[in-house]
Write an enzyme that holds these catalytic residues in place. Structure first.
Site, mmCIF file in Angstrom:
data_model
loop_
_atom_site.group_PDB
_atom_site.id
_atom_site.type_symbol
_atom_site.label_atom_id
_atom_site.label_comp_id
_atom_site.label_asym_id
_atom_site.label_seq_id
_atom_site.Cartn_x
_atom_site.Cartn_y
_atom_site.Cartn_z
ATOM 1 C CG PHE A 178 -1.899 5.826 13.468
ATOM 2 C CD1 PHE A 178 -1.017 5.542 14.497
ATOM 3 C CD2 PHE A 178 -1.893 7.104 12.927
ATOM 4 C CE1 PHE A 178 -0.155 6.505 14.988
ATOM 5 C CE2 PHE A 178 -1.031 8.080 13.397
ATOM 6 C CZ PHE A 178 -0.159 7.783 14.422
ATOM 7 N N PRO A 238 -2.395 -11.933 10.754
ATOM 8 C CG PRO A 238 -0.347 -12.273 11.830
ATOM 9 C CD PRO A 238 -1.044 -12.452 10.517
ATOM 10 C CG ASP A 239 -5.781 -6.722 14.320
ATOM 11 O OD1 ASP A 239 -4.872 -6.008 14.802
ATOM 12 O OD2 ASP A 239 -6.895 -6.288 14.007
ATOM 13 C CB ILE A 240 0.343 -6.656 14.802
ATOM 14 C CG1 ILE A 240 0.766 -7.466 13.578
ATOM 15 C CG2 ILE A 240 1.504 -6.501 15.778
ATOM 16 C CD1 ILE A 240 1.739 -6.752 12.656
ATOM 17 C CG ASN A 266 -0.200 -0.049 2.505
ATOM 18 O OD1 ASN A 266 0.499 0.884 2.855
ATOM 19 N ND2 ASN A 266 -0.311 -1.160 3.229
ATOM 20 C CG ASP A 294 -6.522 -5.616 7.041
ATOM 21 O OD1 ASP A 294 -5.964 -5.592 8.150
ATOM 22 O OD2 ASP A 294 -7.137 -4.646 6.570
ATOM 23 C CE LYS A 331 -7.762 -3.110 14.539
ATOM 24 N NZ LYS A 331 -6.626 -3.524 13.730
ATOM 25 C CE LYS A 391 7.447 -11.698 -14.365
ATOM 26 N NZ LYS A 391 8.095 -11.071 -15.486
ATOM 27 C CE LYS A 441 -10.186 0.234 11.645
ATOM 28 N NZ LYS A 441 -9.474 0.665 10.446
HETATM 29 O O1 PMT Z 1 3.362 6.072 6.473
HETATM 30 P P1 PMT Z 1 2.800 7.401 6.004
HETATM 31 O O2 PMT Z 1 2.905 7.583 4.530
HETATM 32 O O3 PMT Z 1 3.344 8.555 6.802
HETATM 33 O O4 PMT Z 1 1.221 7.365 6.303
HETATM 34 C C1 PMT Z 1 0.770 7.295 7.605
HETATM 35 C C2 PMT Z 1 -0.441 6.355 7.748
HETATM 36 C C3 PMT Z 1 -1.638 6.965 7.035
HETATM 37 C C4 PMT Z 1 -0.127 4.969 7.155
HETATM 38 C C5 PMT Z 1 -0.691 6.196 9.289
HETATM 39 O O5 PMT Z 1 -0.946 7.470 9.832
HETATM 40 C C6 PMT Z 1 -1.849 5.243 9.560
HETATM 41 O O6 PMT Z 1 -2.994 5.599 9.518
HETATM 42 N N1 PMT Z 1 -1.491 3.949 9.863
HETATM 43 C C7 PMT Z 1 -2.486 2.885 10.045
HETATM 44 C C8 PMT Z 1 -2.983 2.459 8.712
HETATM 45 C C9 PMT Z 1 -3.912 1.287 8.801
HETATM 46 O O7 PMT Z 1 -3.572 0.259 8.317
HETATM 47 O O8 PMT Z 1 -5.007 1.475 9.465
HETATM 48 P P2 PMT Z 1 -6.091 0.278 9.700
HETATM 49 O O9 PMT Z 1 -7.333 1.005 9.966
HETATM 50 O O10 PMT Z 1 -6.093 -0.696 8.591
HETATM 51 O O11 PMT Z 1 -5.544 -0.475 10.975
HETATM 52 C C10 PMT Z 1 -5.900 -0.068 12.291
HETATM 53 C C11 PMT Z 1 -4.753 -0.285 13.238
HETATM 54 O O12 PMT Z 1 -4.467 -1.686 13.373
HETATM 55 C C12 PMT Z 1 -3.443 0.362 12.815
HETATM 56 O O13 PMT Z 1 -2.849 0.862 13.986
HETATM 57 C C13 PMT Z 1 -2.635 -0.790 12.240
HETATM 58 O O14 PMT Z 1 -1.246 -0.594 12.425
HETATM 59 C C14 PMT Z 1 -3.127 -1.977 13.067
HETATM 60 N N2 PMT Z 1 -3.132 -3.246 12.342
HETATM 61 C C15 PMT Z 1 -3.925 -3.407 11.246
HETATM 62 C C16 PMT Z 1 -3.958 -4.648 10.624
HETATM 63 C C17 PMT Z 1 -3.152 -5.696 11.119
HETATM 64 N N3 PMT Z 1 -3.152 -6.883 10.527
HETATM 65 N N4 PMT Z 1 -2.377 -5.491 12.178
HETATM 66 C C18 PMT Z 1 -2.347 -4.287 12.806
HETATM 67 O O15 PMT Z 1 -1.600 -4.113 13.778
#
Ligand code: PMT
Length: 398
Positions: A319, A301-303, A206, A275, A337, A285, A333
């Site tokens: 975030f 896994p959702d860390i 991404n 995800d 979580k 390939k 969210k």
């Molecule tokens: O890196 P930059 O270009 O500066 O951009 C910053 C950002 C927009 C990436 C950052 O500010 C941000 O929003 N990061 C979280 C992006 C995200 O994946 O959000 P989410 O809504 O999908 O996930 C929610 C939270 O769960 C996040 O804290 C994520 O790190 C965590 N997560 C999600 C999925 C997963 N499998 N494991 C996780 O730990």
């Protein structure tokens, strides 16, 4: 007590046009009650006069080759050394450990923090040689402030402008001001995008650049936390004083985080973690034989949720990168979580969110939501660090 009062700052000035800003920097340092000595490189004298620096309160130290040990005296005297502007040339000499003038010998001989404010043409800044020198210096604990982006003296536009004196002062305030509020705290920060391989050539990822997470890691380290930064692939140098663990996939990121679980007091998940990952990673390939292609993805896994489920649980900050009604989605969210704080950022607005230097966030805890105005990610990171300090059990307010 004002954080700079009585602090002894050696300002090294090297030969760039941005040297014209240094009398103002000295004036601001003196107003903040710091004691300032200045070392001018030979080429810096073409851009700023020693008399101008003395007039605003600095002691200008001459680079003479007399019998004394001026470089050792200065190296011991300094509470911090700031090089502003720092040219590509001085960065390469510092990286190489050069010791052929007063400035470089003093830097080699000091145990004081070394801060640099780079200033150069944008292509020089992006040159792999400069990038490598900066990465080397950052890995040794050198603190960087800037450079800023914008119009350059050479007519170009881009990164390479020296940070303004206020920014440089801000870095020193962080160094000494609230220093220690997070001392003894082990913080783990995730940053950047993960990459989920499909075959040896392709994969899913991404737009995350890592800038937000790296800025947070730096801000937490500025407050004295021991920071481990677990990062997907990025082009960013490790922030000074931060332990960087590079990873590629979500599973690798999860394993690296999990290895820290016994000692983690604070977990900040700024990474954009995929995800899903391809169920099978192909050894060869993939050929484009068919008109359509179906790839089966399986959940990663959702860390963050796993860390939030630990007992005892570290203070957890997530975030939420969202579109549309960002706040409502982020609130849900946070609750789902089971985390302490969530930082919501829109990714459907121009100039904020993924990849750029700025962000706009809504900080949400159990009781409140606060919408902040758009600002550089470095500033948002510093403000978030202060919010974390306020909420963390056992830390003092900054
Ligand atoms: O890196 P930059 O270009 O500066 O951009 C910053 C950002 C927009 C990436 C950052 O500010 C941000 O929003 N990061 C979280 C992006 C995200 O994946 O959000 P989410 O809504 O999908 O996930 C929610 C939270 O769960 C996040 O804290 C994520 O790190 C965590 N997560 C999600 C999925 C997963 N499998 N494991 C996780 O730990």
């Amino acid at each position: 007590m004002p954080p700079l009062r009585g602090r002894r700052v050696v300002l090294g000035i090297t030969g760039g046009v941005a040297a014209y800003k240094t009398p103002e920097l000295v004036r601001r340092l003196r107003t903040a009650e710091a004691v300032v000595r200045v070392v001018l490189s030979r080429s810096a004298r073409q851009f700023v006069a020693a008399g101008a620096l003395a007039a605003v309160g600095a002691e200008v130290v001459e680079d003479h080759r007399g019998p004394g040990m001026v470089h050792i005296d200065l190296a011991r005297w300094a509470d911090a050394i700031v090089i502003a502007p720092a040219t590509a040339h001085v960065l390469s000499r510092l990286a190489a450990g050069a010791a052929d003038d007063l400035l470089t010998t003093m830097c080699l001989a000091t145990e004081a923090p070394l801060c640099v404010a780079p200033a150069m043409n944008r292509i020089m800044w992006m040159n792999p040689a400069t990038r490598a020198n900066c990465a080397l210096l950052a890995g040794r604990g050198v603190r960087f402030v800037g450079p800023d982006e914008g119009a350059q003296a050479c007519g170009d536009n881009g990164p390479g402008r020296m940070s303004e004196p206020g920014e440089i002062l801000g870095m020193l305030e962080r160094l000494w001001g609230a220093a220690g509020a997070l001392r003894g705290i082990n913080a783990v920060v995730t940053a950047g995008a993960t990459y989920e391989a499909l075959d040896p050539a392709r994969g899913f990822t991404n737009r995350s650049s890592g800038k937000m997470g790296y800025a947070l890691a730096a801000a937490l380290a500025d407050h004295g936390a021991a920071v481990t930064l677990i990062s997907g692939p990025t082009a960013l140098p490790a922030p000074p004083g931060v332990h960087l663990i590079p990873v590629t996939s979500a599973c690798q990121m999860r394993d690296a985080v999990w290895a820290c679980r016994g000692t983690m007091d604070l977990f900040v998940a700024a990474a954009a973690v995929a995800d899903y990952r391809p169920q099978t990673v192909l050894a060869d390939k993939l050929k484009k034989d068919a008109h359509t292609l179906t790839v089966t993805l399986v959940r990663n896994p959702d860390i963050l949720a796993e860390v939030a489920g630990l007992t005892p649980r570290p203070f957890t900050v997530g975030f939420a990168a969202e579109t549309g009604d960002v706040e409502t989605k982020a609130r849900a969210k946070r609750a789902r979580k089971g985390i302490d704080l969530i930082v919501a950022n829109p990714i459907d607005e121009a100039g904020v969110g993924f990849a750029g230097d700025d962000n706009r966030v809504i900080l949400i805890d159990k009781d409140h939501a606060a919408a902040w105005t758009a600002a550089p990610k470095t500033e948002i990171a510093r403000a978030l660090a202060r919010e974390i300090i306020k909420r963390l059990p056992r830390t003092a307010s900054p």
